[in-house]
Design a protein around this motif. Structure first.
Motif, PDB file in Angstrom:
ATOM      1  N   ARG A  41       0.855  -1.191   0.000  1.00 32.04           N
ATOM      2  CA  ARG A  41       0.000   0.000   0.000  1.00 32.04           C
ATOM      3  C   ARG A  41       0.889   1.239   0.000  1.00 32.04           C
ATOM      4  O   ARG A  41       2.071   1.158   0.294  1.00 32.04           O
ATOM      5  CB  ARG A  41      -0.888  -0.005   1.246  1.00 32.04           C
ATOM      6  N   LEU A  43       1.829   4.579   1.923  1.00 37.51           N
ATOM      7  CA  LEU A  43       1.710   5.082   3.288  1.00 37.51           C
ATOM      8  C   LEU A  43       2.457   6.389   3.417  1.00 37.51           C
ATOM      9  O   LEU A  43       3.633   6.437   3.075  1.00 37.51           O
ATOM     10  CB  LEU A  43       2.278   4.086   4.291  1.00 37.51           C
ATOM     11  N   PRO A  45      -1.616   6.962   2.958  1.00 36.41           N
ATOM     12  CA  PRO A  45      -2.427   6.716   1.762  1.00 36.41           C
ATOM     13  C   PRO A  45      -2.821   8.018   1.060  1.00 36.41           C
ATOM     14  O   PRO A  45      -3.246   8.001  -0.094  1.00 36.41           O
ATOM     15  CB  PRO A  45      -3.660   5.997   2.303  1.00 36.41           C
ATOM     16  N   ARG A 129       2.531  14.990   6.320  1.00 30.34           N
ATOM     17  CA  ARG A 129       3.251  13.867   5.747  1.00 30.34           C
ATOM     18  C   ARG A 129       2.585  13.550   4.412  1.00 30.34           C
ATOM     19  O   ARG A 129       1.361  13.426   4.340  1.00 30.34           O
ATOM     20  CB  ARG A 129       3.228  12.658   6.697  1.00 30.34           C
ATOM     21  N   GLU A 133       5.040   8.867   1.344  1.00 28.78           N
ATOM     22  CA  GLU A 133       6.318   9.319   1.913  1.00 28.78           C
ATOM     23  C   GLU A 133       7.018   8.164   2.635  1.00 28.78           C
ATOM     24  O   GLU A 133       8.231   8.033   2.593  1.00 28.78           O
ATOM     25  CB  GLU A 133       6.038  10.473   2.883  1.00 28.78           C
ATOM     26  N   ASN A 134       6.253   7.321   3.313  1.00 33.93           N
ATOM     27  CA  ASN A 134       6.841   6.203   4.072  1.00 33.93           C
ATOM     28  C   ASN A 134       7.048   4.965   3.216  1.00 33.93           C
ATOM     29  O   ASN A 134       8.055   4.295   3.331  1.00 33.93           O
ATOM     30  CB  ASN A 134       5.953   5.827   5.254  1.00 33.93           C
ATOM     31  N   VAL A 141      10.456  -2.652   0.653  1.00 34.21           N
ATOM     32  CA  VAL A 141      10.631  -1.888   1.898  1.00 34.21           C
ATOM     33  C   VAL A 141      11.690  -2.512   2.791  1.00 34.21           C
ATOM     34  O   VAL A 141      12.318  -1.830   3.598  1.00 34.21           O
ATOM     35  CB  VAL A 141       9.326  -1.705   2.692  1.00 34.21           C
ATOM     36  N   ILE A 155       7.374  -2.697  10.583  1.00 36.28           N
ATOM     37  CA  ILE A 155       7.192  -2.607   9.119  1.00 36.28           C
ATOM     38  C   ILE A 155       6.443  -3.837   8.593  1.00 36.28           C
ATOM     39  O   ILE A 155       5.540  -3.724   7.754  1.00 36.28           O
ATOM     40  CB  ILE A 155       8.559  -2.532   8.387  1.00 36.28           C
TER      41      ILE A 155
ATOM     42  N   PRO B 190      -7.466   1.773   2.279  1.00 39.09           N
ATOM     43  CA  PRO B 190      -6.526   2.909   2.149  1.00 39.09           C
ATOM     44  C   PRO B 190      -6.857   4.066   3.081  1.00 39.09           C
ATOM     45  O   PRO B 190      -5.995   4.911   3.326  1.00 39.09           O
ATOM     46  CB  PRO B 190      -6.645   3.308   0.676  1.00 39.09           C
ATOM     47  N   VAL B 403       7.857   7.885  10.309  1.00 37.66           N
ATOM     48  CA  VAL B 403       8.616   7.052   9.380  1.00 37.66           C
ATOM     49  C   VAL B 403       9.304   5.898  10.109  1.00 37.66           C
ATOM     50  O   VAL B 403      10.448   5.973  10.539  1.00 37.66           O
ATOM     51  CB  VAL B 403       9.628   7.904   8.588  1.00 37.66           C
ATOM     52  N   LEU B 404       8.554   4.825  10.254  1.00 31.53           N
ATOM     53  CA  LEU B 404       9.012   3.660  10.992  1.00 31.53           C
ATOM     54  C   LEU B 404      10.226   3.014  10.328  1.00 31.53           C
ATOM     55  O   LEU B 404      11.062   2.420  10.993  1.00 31.53           O
ATOM     56  CB  LEU B 404       7.859   2.658  11.099  1.00 31.53           C
ATOM     57  N   LEU B 405      10.325   3.137   9.004  1.00 31.77           N
ATOM     58  CA  LEU B 405      11.463   2.556   8.297  1.00 31.77           C
ATOM     59  C   LEU B 405      12.787   3.069   8.841  1.00 31.77           C
ATOM     60  O   LEU B 405      13.767   2.342   8.915  1.00 31.77           O
ATOM     61  CB  LEU B 405      11.396   2.874   6.799  1.00 31.77           C
TER      62      LEU B 405
END
Lengths: 447, 447
Positions: A41, A43, A45, A129, A133-134, A141, A155, B190, B403-405
């Protein structure tokens, strides 16, 4: 007699990463991803607020704005903002049409039921955000080879990876040898030595996330030893402690050779740990590394497609290492533990797909002079403290390889190169942190 | 708004170490000893050889010695050495009467079936380990409060501690809140945000050796939230993520207060992690710390006596914390994880009896300038590398708390004090190592 780094290379180049298996997200901490993970997806959204506050048109600021609606997180906005309007918005809620920035609630003053006063000006994009962007649907990922930490699990949950392809854990068996050993279940006999190696090694294996099989004690009898070794060779990695030094009563060496184990080395120039042997038994169902890479690729694509359909990943693969690895560890408890840290742990971690194979090292200043005979790399048990300048290392006292208590008290192993003849107090040294030193007794920072 | 250290003190002084339970040696790694462990024997039980070689009278050296007998490990010597005699001896075997030193086999040359030539001279005591050098029966070998590492497990096996009194683990429940959240089992929508906090927090709790209860998602409805919170308060520690910031739709605060939770603070001056709340619910069966100490003492004596008899320790105690602790963690995934590391992990570790509560820190040089607004302690996600001078830290990039990444990629958190306005490249900084950084990709030392 091999140098430590030479011996380590022999060990590591013998082993490939194991094949895959599928595990539940809840059981995946510490494992290593066997395939890339793709986003399912975008994120966020859509463009969302990064703060609890008000969605605004930045050109209107500063000023008094009319509140058009309340947008809760999880709701979609229904009103497009006209000049002079704003919407109350929650963190994570979608930005209404017309808005291009968010002002956090702390920087606003509600002056009536429908009006808010904002005294500052911001640029377009403030506290937003942006969509994707994420992560963007279909993009990688997380790449194969990533160690699954709590952040990675976050994640994986985000992309709904309920089941995850990870590298298998090797199966490990532990065998102690020697007539002098008394098992944990035997009554105390002062003429015997309690078998601590089985349990210390067990715990070192457990600390890597693997539950080993304890094979017990093989007595100094060739047939008994052979029977035990054969059992042990059914595992991916067999740890045999004791019986590999050069005394005439050692049966391990000839028995290993008889069983067809190809011994790579018998001794390493290290202290403690001198009599350390390593060998491997070739098995038939050899899988090439190229096959494994292809398998991983296939799994990645499959996983992605299945995720999109909301169904589960393919079933657990059967996985076995191609060769069996045998370590002949010293009988001395400290030597055995030190050899495990230097050679066995990196091998096990490589088999599990980890790229970080070695214990974390820190620099420290030696608190006292230390003398040594050159010729062997020394691993000195030390305790760590710290002052303004950083870590301080001091020996735990006796470095006799029989004194397991010094290992229990050590924070780390100070590594002194084989060419070293000693160091004065104050010298900078390298210390390998041991298990249990992941945490410290002081926050370590000041506000 | 509390400073980080002030808030941390509030959290830590709220909790006492939990009571004891008995666990099997094989399940004890990482736990904390709740009572002293006493030696059940002298070790070595007599003077023993530290090497495979020959037991000698040092006054005879150098010279050619007659071999009186072979002493295997586990056998007792039968011949007392007369001048000019020696006995072949294995590591760990008892020294024969008359002998006062050992020469390792590498330093000897067997010149006939019954004779060995030794060209060097040694002092009395060479390569011996003396009776009781490692431990003496009845002496404390491990003190209450010791964390059980592999080395400690070796000692526990040595003294035949099959069952061990350790501090209990707290029970932990995890609850996410918010209408915007989509659970792992929901289809992709979404308009919703996947609930990653439940799983990231789960993994952070698991990394401390605790299996948490996942309570799912409470929607933004006072009754539903109250029902969930009540369930959560049956655990020792409840982690609620989301719903504690100052938006008008947040129900967590009033519901917590209604349930009688005594809130200690609602906000902490940190970034990320601003809206962090902590409170406790007093329970009735309060046990004073003095009682706990007395219990531990009693257990220690009992354990020692029972060990001497070869029987098992007393049965598992029931253990429950006196109070329930509630954390209101931020809804942003990164903020939630950072707050867990700073506040929840130290609390859980204290409850389990650990004295090392904080993530290990290292010094590093900042690779690039970093600017910040003063007022809040910043925890900046960084990646670590190293050069000759030591560790180098560089930001993972975006520090947005959504931003968890960036958390998944971080090796650690660079901690910048609240008074800081920024740092130039090259400045020395403190980095808290995160889970997964126990190992590194390079041995870190040279031979």
């Amino acid at each position: 007699m091999e140098q430590v780094s030479f011996a380590l290379n022999i060990v590591l180049e013998s082993a490939a990463t194991l094949k895959n298996e599928s595990v539940e997200l809840e059981k995946s901490l510490g494992r290593v991803l066997a395939c890339d993970i793709l986003a399912n997806r975008d994120l966020p959204p859509y463009d969302v607020s990064a703060m609890d506050g008000f969605a605004v048109r930045s050109a209107d600021l500063p000023g008094i704005l009319a509140i058009a609606e309340d947008i809760k997180a999880g709701d979609m906005p229904t009103v497009a903002l006209k000049p002079g309007q704003c919407s109350r918005i929650m963190t994570g809620a979608a930005l209404p049409e017309g808005a291009n920035a968010v002002i956090r609630v702390e920087d606003t003053r509600q002056i009536s039921v429908n009006e808010v006063q904002i005294d500052l000006a911001v640029k377009s994009g403030n506290d937003l955000r942006l969509r994707g962007e994420n992560m963007r649907a279909g993009n990688v990922v997380l790449t194969a080879g990533t160690e699954i930490t709590p952040g990675v699990i976050g994640i994986l949950a985000t992309v709904k990876a309920r089941k995850i392809e990870v590298h298998c854990k090797p199966s490990v068996a532990i065998l102690s040898t020697g007539n002098e050993l008394e098992s944990l279940d035997d009554p105390v006999d002062p003429c015997k030595i309690p078998d601590s190696n089985t349990y210390a090694l067990m715990a070192q294996v457990q600390a890597l996330g693997i539950e080993p099989k304890l094979l017990g004690i093989a007595r100094d009898d060739q047939d008994e030893l052979e029977w035990h070794l054969k059992r042990g060779l059914e595992y991916d990695v067999l740890l045999v402690s004791g019986g590999t030094s050069v005394g005439v009563h050692d049966y391990v060496r000839p028995t290993m050779e008889k069983l067809g184990i190809e011994m790579k080395f018998w001794r390493v120039a290290m202290k403690p740990g001198h009599p350390l042997a390593f060998g491997l038994l070739h098995r038939t169902q050899k899988t090439s590394e190229a096959d494994a890479v292809q398998d991983a690729r296939r799994a990645a694509t499959q996983a992605y497609l299945m995720d999109r359909q909301g169904s589960e990943h393919r079933a657990t693969q059967q996985c076995a290492a191609s060769d069996a690895f045998v370590f002949g560890l010293p009988g001395n408890p400290v030597s055995s533990m030190v050899c495990f840290e230097q050679f066995v742990a990196p091998l096990l971690r490589r088999m599990m797909g980890n790229t970080r194979l070695y214990r974390r090292t820190v620099k420290a200043r030696l608190q006292h002079p230390f003398s040594m005979k050159p010729g062997r790399t020394e691993f000195v048990r030390v305790q760590l403290s710290s002052d303004e300048s950083g870590y301080l290392a001091s020996s735990t006292g006796t470095q006799s390889s029989g004194v397991l208590l010094s290992m229990a008290r050590a924070d780390g192993l100070m590594v002194l190169p084989a060419c070293c003849t000693g160091l004065p107090a104050g010298e900078e040294v390298i210390v390998q942190l041991l298990d249990g030193t992941e945490f410290q007794d002081d926050p370590g920072y000041r506000e």
